[in-house]
Design a protein around this motif. Structure first.
Motif, PDB file in Angstrom:
ATOM      1  N   LEU A   1       0.820  -1.201   0.000  1.00 32.45           N
ATOM      2  CA  LEU A   1       0.000   0.000   0.000  1.00 32.45           C
ATOM      3  C   LEU A   1       0.861   1.261   0.000  1.00 32.45           C
ATOM      4  O   LEU A   1       1.841   1.348   0.732  1.00 32.45           O
ATOM      5  CB  LEU A   1      -0.925   0.015   1.224  1.00 32.45           C
ATOM      6  N   PHE A   2       0.461   2.219  -0.803  1.00 27.95           N
ATOM      7  CA  PHE A   2       1.130   3.509  -0.859  1.00 27.95           C
ATOM      8  C   PHE A   2       1.061   4.201   0.501  1.00 27.95           C
ATOM      9  O   PHE A   2       0.051   4.139   1.198  1.00 27.95           O
ATOM     10  CB  PHE A   2       0.450   4.380  -1.912  1.00 27.95           C
ATOM     11  N   GLN A   3       2.166   4.869   0.869  1.00 26.66           N
ATOM     12  CA  GLN A   3       2.212   5.599   2.131  1.00 26.66           C
ATOM     13  C   GLN A   3       2.665   7.040   1.876  1.00 26.66           C
ATOM     14  O   GLN A   3       3.622   7.271   1.126  1.00 26.66           O
ATOM     15  CB  GLN A   3       3.180   4.934   3.111  1.00 26.66           C
ATOM     16  N   PHE A   4       1.986   7.994   2.500  1.00 22.10           N
ATOM     17  CA  PHE A   4       2.369   9.396   2.372  1.00 22.10           C
ATOM     18  C   PHE A   4       3.534   9.733   3.299  1.00 22.10           C
ATOM     19  O   PHE A   4       4.290  10.667   3.049  1.00 22.10           O
ATOM     20  CB  PHE A   4       1.172  10.300   2.688  1.00 22.10           C
ATOM     21  N   GLY A   5       3.657   8.957   4.373  1.00 22.81           N
ATOM     22  CA  GLY A   5       4.751   9.176   5.314  1.00 22.81           C
ATOM     23  C   GLY A   5       6.062   8.644   4.770  1.00 22.81           C
ATOM     24  O   GLY A   5       6.182   8.304   3.589  1.00 22.81           O
ATOM     25  N   TYR A   6       7.047   8.547   5.639  1.00 21.43           N
ATOM     26  CA  TYR A   6       8.402   8.210   5.209  1.00 21.43           C
ATOM     27  C   TYR A   6       8.930   6.877   5.726  1.00 21.43           C
ATOM     28  O   TYR A   6       9.793   6.273   5.096  1.00 21.43           O
ATOM     29  CB  TYR A   6       9.371   9.313   5.665  1.00 21.43           C
ATOM     30  N   TYR A   7       8.437   6.433   6.865  1.00 24.55           N
ATOM     31  CA  TYR A   7       9.137   5.353   7.554  1.00 24.55           C
ATOM     32  C   TYR A   7       9.054   4.004   6.859  1.00 24.55           C
ATOM     33  O   TYR A   7       9.991   3.209   6.926  1.00 24.55           O
ATOM     34  CB  TYR A   7       8.655   5.261   9.003  1.00 24.55           C
ATOM     35  N   ARG A   8       7.951   3.727   6.173  1.00 25.80           N
ATOM     36  CA  ARG A   8       7.887   2.461   5.438  1.00 25.80           C
ATOM     37  C   ARG A   8       8.883   2.474   4.290  1.00 25.80           C
ATOM     38  O   ARG A   8       9.509   1.459   3.979  1.00 25.80           O
ATOM     39  CB  ARG A   8       6.473   2.203   4.926  1.00 25.80           C
ATOM     40  N   GLU A   9       9.063   3.630   3.666  1.00 24.94           N
ATOM     41  CA  GLU A   9      10.025   3.726   2.581  1.00 24.94           C
ATOM     42  C   GLU A   9      11.460   3.654   3.095  1.00 24.94           C
ATOM     43  O   GLU A   9      12.347   3.130   2.413  1.00 24.94           O
ATOM     44  CB  GLU A   9       9.764   5.003   1.786  1.00 24.94           C
ATOM     45  N   VAL A  10      11.679   4.156   4.300  1.00 28.32           N
ATOM     46  CA  VAL A  10      12.986   3.985   4.944  1.00 28.32           C
ATOM     47  C   VAL A  10      13.293   2.498   5.089  1.00 28.32           C
ATOM     48  O   VAL A  10      14.403   2.037   4.806  1.00 28.32           O
ATOM     49  CB  VAL A  10      13.013   4.682   6.320  1.00 28.32           C
ATOM     50  N   GLU A  11      12.285   1.734   5.511  1.00 22.92           N
ATOM     51  CA  GLU A  11      12.476   0.292   5.672  1.00 22.92           C
ATOM     52  C   GLU A  11      12.648  -0.408   4.327  1.00 22.92           C
ATOM     53  O   GLU A  11      13.321  -1.439   4.240  1.00 22.92           O
ATOM     54  CB  GLU A  11      11.314  -0.310   6.459  1.00 22.92           C
ATOM     55  N   ASP A  12      12.056   0.147   3.272  1.00 23.49           N
ATOM     56  CA  ASP A  12      12.288  -0.399   1.931  1.00 23.49           C
ATOM     57  C   ASP A  12      13.765  -0.285   1.565  1.00 23.49           C
ATOM     58  O   ASP A  12      14.362  -1.223   1.021  1.00 23.49           O
ATOM     59  CB  ASP A  12      11.453   0.358   0.893  1.00 23.49           C
ATOM     60  N   ILE A  13      14.368   0.864   1.864  1.00 24.70           N
ATOM     61  CA  ILE A  13      15.802   1.031   1.589  1.00 24.70           C
ATOM     62  C   ILE A  13      16.611   0.041   2.426  1.00 24.70           C
ATOM     63  O   ILE A  13      17.584  -0.546   1.945  1.00 24.70           O
ATOM     64  CB  ILE A  13      16.260   2.473   1.870  1.00 24.70           C
ATOM     65  N   ARG A  14      16.192  -0.144   3.663  1.00 25.35           N
ATOM     66  CA  ARG A  14      16.880  -1.106   4.524  1.00 25.35           C
ATOM     67  C   ARG A  14      16.846  -2.513   3.915  1.00 25.35           C
ATOM     68  O   ARG A  14      17.855  -3.224   3.912  1.00 25.35           O
ATOM     69  CB  ARG A  14      16.214  -1.111   5.906  1.00 25.35           C
TER      70      ARG A  14
END
Length: 262
Positions: A77-90
């Motif tokens: 699911l798309f997220q407007f925040g940042y932290y899930r995308e931070v975990e994607d980079i991780r």
């Protein structure tokens, strides 16, 4: 992993939620890899992302560009925040770690720039970050991103749906993800980045989406920082993609040279 004549490989990486992150590896033969991250409502196929990736590939530097969760070809699911995308980079950095590849730098454009900065503040495992047109004042520009009546819509429905310019789909911004974004304080993020981590900020002088003042704020706060302003460039570097790409290539070559001397 499918190979094509351009030495580009499609790779699917599973995150901790069991979702597939889809990306393209530009394999140039270097052990070091630059991870390239797209912006808000964009994908790995955005012209600016492809331009940067191809320029680095041509310079002999390997690149991995990928879609964040809920964007492009990636699941979730798309997220407007940042932290899930931070975990994607991780997820991505750990994947390449298992392949004995070194992350030379993580680079993000626009929202992706904020994500890579937050990543560096949380995980102190990258030596360099490239912030292309990132936003320092996260409470600004929301009306342009979400619509003039976004506050009323969020309050009434608990979410707001916005069109996706690239895929002609719809992205849902929830109240929770909006609050997550607003609770991020970039001043604190910048202070939490390890002083040994090199941060390179690039910004266009005619950026009307994220003002040049934001870039100057990063320059004031981050100790190990360099600011480069591209005169006349807008937020998407429409007429300056060649200059942007060459600036990034030179920086990455400097990083490689410094790494070999250690």
């Amino acid at each position: 992993m499918d190979k094509n004549p351009a030495m580009q490989y499609k790779i699917e990486i599973e995150n901790k939620r069991g979702e597939k992150l889809v990306g393209v590896l530009h394999e140039s033969g270097s052990n070091e890899i630059v991870v390239v991250c797209h912006g808000f409502r964009c994908t790995k196929e955005q012209p600016i992302i492809r331009s940067i990736s191809m320029a680095l590939e041509d310079a002999g530097i390997s690149v991995f560009r990928f879609d964040f969760t809920g964007n492009g070809d990636s699941q979730g699911l798309f997220q407007f925040g940042y932290y899930r995308e931070v975990e994607d980079i991780r997820t991505v950095t750990q994947y390449f770690g298992t392949k004995n590849r070194a992350i030379l730098a993580i680079l993000g454009h626009s929202k992706g720039a904020n994500v890579v900065l937050i990543y560096a503040s949380k995980y102190h495992d990258v030596a360099a970050v490239v912030n292309v047109s990132g936003r320092y004042h996260l409470d600004r520009g929301l009306d342009k991103l979400l619509g003039a009546d976004f506050e009323e819509q969020i309050k009434k429905h608990g979410y707001i749906d916005i069109g996706d310019g690239e895929t002609r789909g719809v992205k849902r911004v929830t109240k929770e993800s909006l609050m997550e974004r607003l609770n991020v304080k970039m001043h604190e993020v910048c202070l939490s980045i390890d002083k040994s981590c090199r941060v390179f900020t690039i910004h266009g002088s005619r950026d009307k989406v994220v003002k040049l003042d934001d870039a100057k704020e990063f320059d004031k706060i981050i100790p190990n920082h360099m600011l480069h302003i591209i005169k006349g460039a807008n937020h998407g570097y429409t007429e300056h993609q060649g200059e942007l790409a060459s600036t990034i290539v030179l920086y990455m070559q400097e990083l490689l040279s410094a790494a070999t001397q250690r």
